[in-house]
Scaffold this motif. Structure first.
Motif, PDB file in Angstrom:
ATOM      1  N   SER A 148       0.837  -1.212   0.000  1.00 32.00           N
ATOM      2  CA  SER A 148       0.000   0.000   0.000  1.00 32.00           C
ATOM      3  C   SER A 148       0.868   1.257   0.000  1.00 32.00           C
ATOM      4  O   SER A 148       0.500   2.269  -0.585  1.00 32.00           O
ATOM      5  CB  SER A 148      -1.012   0.000   1.143  1.00 32.00           C
ATOM      6  N   PHE A 149       2.057   1.183   0.619  1.00 32.77           N
ATOM      7  CA  PHE A 149       2.974   2.320   0.547  1.00 32.77           C
ATOM      8  C   PHE A 149       3.445   2.525  -0.900  1.00 32.77           C
ATOM      9  O   PHE A 149       3.599   3.650  -1.365  1.00 32.77           O
ATOM     10  CB  PHE A 149       4.164   2.072   1.471  1.00 32.77           C
ATOM     11  N   LEU A 150       3.669   1.405  -1.601  1.00 39.36           N
ATOM     12  CA  LEU A 150       4.082   1.466  -3.015  1.00 39.36           C
ATOM     13  C   LEU A 150       3.001   2.148  -3.854  1.00 39.36           C
ATOM     14  O   LEU A 150       3.309   2.901  -4.787  1.00 39.36           O
ATOM     15  CB  LEU A 150       4.374   0.044  -3.510  1.00 39.36           C
ATOM     16  N   GLN A 151       1.747   1.887  -3.530  1.00 41.20           N
ATOM     17  CA  GLN A 151       0.637   2.573  -4.208  1.00 41.20           C
ATOM     18  C   GLN A 151       0.804   4.089  -4.077  1.00 41.20           C
ATOM     19  O   GLN A 151       0.714   4.831  -5.050  1.00 41.20           O
ATOM     20  CB  GLN A 151      -0.708   2.186  -3.572  1.00 41.20           C
ATOM     21  N   GLU A 152       1.060   4.535  -2.836  1.00 49.37           N
ATOM     22  CA  GLU A 152       1.210   5.970  -2.556  1.00 49.37           C
ATOM     23  C   GLU A 152       2.384   6.561  -3.340  1.00 49.37           C
ATOM     24  O   GLU A 152       2.257   7.579  -4.001  1.00 49.37           O
ATOM     25  CB  GLU A 152       1.482   6.187  -1.060  1.00 49.37           C
ATOM     26  N   LEU A 153       3.554   5.863  -3.218  1.00 59.26           N
ATOM     27  CA  LEU A 153       4.781   6.385  -3.830  1.00 59.26           C
ATOM     28  C   LEU A 153       4.656   6.525  -5.341  1.00 59.26           C
ATOM     29  O   LEU A 153       5.217   7.432  -5.933  1.00 59.26           O
ATOM     30  CB  LEU A 153       5.949   5.441  -3.519  1.00 59.26           C
ATOM     31  N   SER A 154       3.938   5.597  -5.970  1.00 56.77           N
ATOM     32  CA  SER A 154       3.895   5.587  -7.431  1.00 56.77           C
ATOM     33  C   SER A 154       2.777   6.465  -7.984  1.00 56.77           C
ATOM     34  O   SER A 154       2.723   6.695  -9.188  1.00 56.77           O
ATOM     35  CB  SER A 154       3.725   4.155  -7.936  1.00 56.77           C
ATOM     36  N   SER A 155       1.931   6.986  -7.082  1.00 51.81           N
ATOM     37  CA  SER A 155       0.726   7.659  -7.589  1.00 51.81           C
ATOM     38  C   SER A 155       1.040   8.918  -8.404  1.00 51.81           C
ATOM     39  O   SER A 155       0.353   9.224  -9.354  1.00 51.81           O
ATOM     40  CB  SER A 155      -0.216   7.993  -6.435  1.00 51.81           C
ATOM     41  N   ASP A 156       2.125   9.646  -8.052  1.00 51.46           N
ATOM     42  CA  ASP A 156       2.401  10.869  -8.814  1.00 51.46           C
ATOM     43  C   ASP A 156       3.408  10.652  -9.938  1.00 51.46           C
ATOM     44  O   ASP A 156       3.872  11.598 -10.549  1.00 51.46           O
ATOM     45  CB  ASP A 156       2.853  11.997  -7.875  1.00 51.46           C
ATOM     46  N   LYS A 157       3.760   9.398 -10.191  1.00 51.93           N
ATOM     47  CA  LYS A 157       4.665   9.105 -11.312  1.00 51.93           C
ATOM     48  C   LYS A 157       3.829   8.681 -12.518  1.00 51.93           C
ATOM     49  O   LYS A 157       2.905   7.886 -12.394  1.00 51.93           O
ATOM     50  CB  LYS A 157       5.651   8.000 -10.936  1.00 51.93           C
ATOM     51  N   LYS A 158       4.195   9.220 -13.690  1.00 56.25           N
ATOM     52  CA  LYS A 158       3.340   9.022 -14.867  1.00 56.25           C
ATOM     53  C   LYS A 158       3.659   7.750 -15.651  1.00 56.25           C
ATOM     54  O   LYS A 158       2.804   7.195 -16.311  1.00 56.25           O
ATOM     55  CB  LYS A 158       3.472  10.218 -15.812  1.00 56.25           C
ATOM     56  N   PHE A 159       4.924   7.325 -15.615  1.00 58.24           N
ATOM     57  CA  PHE A 159       5.259   6.093 -16.354  1.00 58.24           C
ATOM     58  C   PHE A 159       6.365   5.316 -15.651  1.00 58.24           C
ATOM     59  O   PHE A 159       7.116   5.850 -14.849  1.00 58.24           O
ATOM     60  CB  PHE A 159       5.613   6.377 -17.815  1.00 58.24           C
ATOM     61  N   LEU A 160       6.437   4.036 -16.026  1.00 57.12           N
ATOM     62  CA  LEU A 160       7.275   3.068 -15.335  1.00 57.12           C
ATOM     63  C   LEU A 160       8.427   2.658 -16.250  1.00 57.12           C
ATOM     64  O   LEU A 160       8.245   2.523 -17.464  1.00 57.12           O
ATOM     65  CB  LEU A 160       6.388   1.865 -15.064  1.00 57.12           C
ATOM     66  N   VAL A 161       9.618   2.486 -15.671  1.00 56.43           N
ATOM     67  CA  VAL A 161      10.746   1.956 -16.444  1.00 56.43           C
ATOM     68  C   VAL A 161      11.289   0.731 -15.703  1.00 56.43           C
ATOM     69  O   VAL A 161      11.569   0.805 -14.503  1.00 56.43           O
ATOM     70  CB  VAL A 161      11.868   2.996 -16.615  1.00 56.43           C
TER      71      VAL A 161
END
Length: 438
Positions: A170-183
């Motif tokens: 669930s912390f990972l959900q928070e951290l990734s929420s403002d990132k637009k794309f994944l590498v």
DNA sequence: CTCACGCAGATGTATCCGTT
DNA sequence: AACGGATACATCTGCGTGAG
């Protein structure tokens, strides 16, 4: 236990009946054996792991980080800043954020990515309890990275045991929420399906579902794989980034390290794993920068092998960027790598042919024959042009028969198709000049 | 006008290979 | 070991053109 035996035990009398419970000495002996087993070096570990003996060391003592408490539970969190002046192999961290986003869109085959900024990228790599996949594999360490100004930040989320997974996810959900794309590196086939199954199992929403994604593995294979022994991340690091990991833990040892940690809670066991994961994340950023430079043409031309540029030209061609492809191919026509020069000539001539620029195509084919009079590709293409565009059957016959008569190595299939072409040309020329040849 | 053929683009299939 | 994305290769389809 019988009443008689109990009475005997109370009075200190030894019971020697086979199958009955062991006495105090036997238990002490067994305890000693168990302790000895527990203190043995972990399975599959190298001799240097002798340093893990003699009491255990807390995680916080060897890894900069802290316990995070959330409503879902706890986990361990570590954050590291790599400043702009730090070097990763030959690459300077401060140069990483200057990534051409158009190039990333081309690499990912997804133009939406080019609308974002480098600071919107989330680099991700997980360490797990094995490769077997499915719900049995546990992602105990999630490494993340992103750009903040000219610096690169890595964050590592560590589940100290299975019960900490939900809080981590669930912390990972928070951290990734403002990132637009994944590498990622091979994340499409490995990390993301694994995380997806963990989110389902924990009844949480998968934050990566539908997020834009650049998986570096396939562009690396495509653009660099032709001259490398393989395209594993470690190989790319040493050959492209000039980085050689010393004392790095091999990937196959990582699951066992985690199982050892679960038993012994010695922070030193995890030190190498955190380091390995952090380097993986930084390397992904470095490789992203390299690939974007390769596509942009911002690398020093003499330092780039011709074959890499040819692969870029082919990529542009497939993505419909014909102008970019054309100018790259023109630059490769006289490449010192003769194989690359030949491939560039073939590809560029076909590009001209497709666009209807026949004159330019013919110039290339004639040049190829000048260099090698038996060049099969040029002979066949010129023969097609002579037959179908200018009805010069005599020249077409001359081109095809010369290859058939003089070329030392013709596959059966090629010989058959050349003979077929020649027969058709002969029929045509007979119809055109019925008096000749009889 | 119709038919046959060559070519090129589209679609389908098999194989490879990287992750811990 | 399990999985799945990408590529390479093979086969199919449709278009344009020349011959009869």
């Amino acid at each position: 236990m019988k009443v008689k035996d109990r009475l005997r035990r109370l009075t200190g009398e030894r019971i020697e009946t086979p199958g009955s419970p062991p006495d105090k000495e036997v238990i002490t002996e067994l305890r000693k054996k168990i302790q000895a087993i527990l203190e043995r070096s972990p399975v599959g570990s190298t001799p240097k792991d002798a340093r893990y003996t003699g009491g255990s060391v807390r995680l916080e003592q060897v890894i900069t980080g802290e316990e995070v408490r959330t409503p879902q539970g706890m986990f361990f969190f570590s954050r590291t800043v790599f400043t702009d002046t730090t070097y990763h192999g030959i690459m300077r961290i401060g140069d990483f954020p200057r990534i051409g986003m158009d190039s990333l869109g081309i690499l990912a085959k997804n133009p939406v990515i080019s609308l974002h900024e480098p600071c919107h990228a989330l680099f991700l790599d997980t360490e797990t309890t094995g490769l077997s996949g499915g719900t049995g594999t546990f992602p105990f360490l999630v490494g993340l990275g992103w750009f903040e100004g000219d610096h690169f930040i890595t964050c590592q989320l560590f589940a100290r045991d299975f019960s900490e997974e939900k809080a981590l996810l669930s912390f990972l959900q928070e951290l990734s929420s403002d990132k637009k794309f994944l590498v990622t590196f091979n994340g499409k086939a490995y990390d993301l399906p694994l995380l997806a199954s963990r989110y389902i199992l924990n009844r949480l929403e998968d934050p990566f579902l539908g997020k834009e994604h650049l998986d570096l593995l396939h562009p690396c294979r495509r653009l660099l794989g032709h001259r490398l022994e393989n395209t594993r991340l470690a190989t790319l690091e040493s050959s492209i980034l000039g980085l050689n990991r010393r004392g790095d833990i091999p990937g196959f040892e990582i699951p066992q390290r985690y199982f050892d940690w679960l038993r012994r809670r010695d922070g030193r066991l995890m030190e190498d794993v955190f380091e390995h994961n952090r380097i993986d994340v930084i390397s992904m950023a470095a490789i992203t920068k390299h690939l974007s430079d390769l596509l942009d043409g911002s690398l020093a031309t003499q330092s780039v092998p011709g074959v890499d540029l040819f692969c870029v030209a082919r990529l542009h061609l497939e993505r419909g960027n014909t102008d970019a492809s054309r100018s790259l191919l023109e630059g490769l026509l006289c490449s010192p790598d003769t194989g690359v020069a030949k491939q560039a000539r073939e590809t560029l001539s076909l590009l001209h042919k497709k666009a209807g620029r026949w004159n330019e195509a013919v110039v290339i084919w004639e040049k190829m024959l000048e260099d090698d009079v038996l060049d099969i590709f040029a002979s066949v293409e010129l023969a097609k042009w002579c037959e179908h565009r200018v009805s010069d059957y005599d020249r077409a016959i001359q081109l095809v028969s010369r290859v058939l008569e003089q070329h030392p190595f013709l596959s059966e299939e090629l010989q058959w198709s050349l003979e077929y072409r020649l027969r058709r040309l002969l029929r045509r020329t007979l119809r055109k000049h019925p008096t000749e040849g009889s």
